[in-house]
Design an enzyme around this catalytic site. Structure first.
Site, PDB file in Angstrom:
ATOM      1  N   PHE A   1      65.560  42.675  37.064  1.00  0.00           N
ATOM      2  CA  PHE A   1      65.354  43.895  37.846  1.00  0.00           C
ATOM      3  C   PHE A   1      64.047  44.561  37.453  1.00  0.00           C
ATOM      4  O   PHE A   1      64.053  45.661  36.899  1.00  0.00           O
ATOM      5  CB  PHE A   1      66.492  44.897  37.605  1.00  0.00           C
ATOM      6  CG  PHE A   1      67.864  44.417  37.951  1.00  0.00           C
ATOM      7  CD1 PHE A   1      68.185  44.052  39.243  1.00  0.00           C
ATOM      8  CD2 PHE A   1      68.846  44.342  36.986  1.00  0.00           C
ATOM      9  CE1 PHE A   1      69.462  43.626  39.565  1.00  0.00           C
ATOM     10  CE2 PHE A   1      70.125  43.912  37.295  1.00  0.00           C
ATOM     11  CZ  PHE A   1      70.430  43.544  38.584  1.00  0.00           C
ATOM     12  N   PRO A   2      62.892  43.935  37.712  1.00  0.00           N
ATOM     13  CA  PRO A   2      61.646  44.649  37.425  1.00  0.00           C
ATOM     14  C   PRO A   2      61.626  45.934  38.249  1.00  0.00           C
ATOM     15  O   PRO A   2      62.034  45.927  39.412  1.00  0.00           O
ATOM     16  CB  PRO A   2      60.550  43.672  37.856  1.00  0.00           C
ATOM     17  CG  PRO A   2      61.227  42.673  38.731  1.00  0.00           C
ATOM     18  CD  PRO A   2      62.669  42.648  38.348  1.00  0.00           C
ATOM     19  N   HIS A   3      61.216  47.034  37.621  1.00  0.00           N
ATOM     20  CA  HIS A   3      61.283  48.306  38.332  1.00  0.00           C
ATOM     21  C   HIS A   3      60.274  49.304  37.785  1.00  0.00           C
ATOM     22  O   HIS A   3      59.729  49.123  36.697  1.00  0.00           O
ATOM     23  CB  HIS A   3      62.695  48.904  38.261  1.00  0.00           C
ATOM     24  CG  HIS A   3      63.144  49.201  36.868  1.00  0.00           C
ATOM     25  ND1 HIS A   3      63.683  48.233  36.046  1.00  0.00           N
ATOM     26  CD2 HIS A   3      63.144  50.341  36.155  1.00  0.00           C
ATOM     27  CE1 HIS A   3      63.993  48.774  34.882  1.00  0.00           C
ATOM     28  NE2 HIS A   3      63.665  50.054  34.918  1.00  0.00           N
ATOM     29  N   ALA A   4      60.074  50.351  38.583  1.00  0.00           N
ATOM     30  CA  ALA A   4      59.177  51.433  38.169  1.00  0.00           C
ATOM     31  C   ALA A   4      59.422  52.642  39.043  1.00  0.00           C
ATOM     32  O   ALA A   4      59.830  52.529  40.196  1.00  0.00           O
ATOM     33  CB  ALA A   4      57.720  51.004  38.289  1.00  0.00           C
TER      34      ALA A   4
ATOM     35  N   ILE B   1      62.683  47.000  42.098  1.00  0.00           N
ATOM     36  CA  ILE B   1      63.146  48.316  42.524  1.00  0.00           C
ATOM     37  C   ILE B   1      62.014  49.299  42.259  1.00  0.00           C
ATOM     38  O   ILE B   1      61.614  49.504  41.115  1.00  0.00           O
ATOM     39  CB  ILE B   1      64.417  48.733  41.753  1.00  0.00           C
ATOM     40  CG1 ILE B   1      65.485  47.667  41.922  1.00  0.00           C
ATOM     41  CG2 ILE B   1      64.919  50.090  42.243  1.00  0.00           C
ATOM     42  CD1 ILE B   1      66.394  47.526  40.738  1.00  0.00           C
TER      43      ILE B   1
END
Length: 150
Positions: free
Chosen positions: A65-68, A103
């Site tokens: 879930f790479p996210h920022a 995300i």
């Protein structure tokens, strides 16, 4: 919560080309940039890479879930990517990652961002859902899987 409301059909790929963590993130961010909710592609990519430096978003079971959260967004966007071969994403279980969910959220979407992350985590805990996503052939199937989990 229906996760599909944060997805767009053209923000999904079933054949990621990247072979490294950085390449996959760049590919997912490039797709996200097609959304009218993304103001600044480069800022989003920098934010995702910075977040990834803190601790891997490869949660295990072949999922990441790479996210920022960044001011580069006007709303929450989920990008789905799949890799048949699997990518070394420095996952917590040290296994290759096949299912990716980028995300991206605006800085002020704290509660909504956490709810999306929690819901996606819940859906991905199911081995059946992960298997269905590995077999999915259309964006519609992906959205149905994301929304049909109890």
């Amino acid at each position: 919560m229906k996760l599909s409301k944060f997805c767009e059909e053209d923000l999904m790929t079933f054949d990621l080309q990247g072979q490294t963590k950085e390449e996959v993130i760049a590919e997912l961010v490039e797709m996200a940039a097609q959304s009218n909710l993304v103001r600044d592609r480069d800022e989003l990519q920098s934010a995702v890479l910075e977040r990834e430096k803190l601790v891997t978003t490869g949660v295990g079971y072949g999922v990441a879930f790479p996210h920022a959260k960044t001011r580069a967004l006007k709303g929450i966007v989920i990008v789905f990517g799949r890799s048949e071969v699997g990518i070394d994403f420095e996952a917590m279980d040290k296994k290759p990652v096949h299912l990716f969910f980028l995300i991206a959220a605006p800085e002020d979407a704290i509660g909504a961002h956490l709810n999306v992350m929690a819901r996606l985590s819940y859906v991905m805990k199911s081995e059946k859902n992960r298997e269905r996503l590995m077999r999915a052939k259309t964006a519609g199937e992906v959205m149905l899987i994301l929304d049909s989990a109890p």
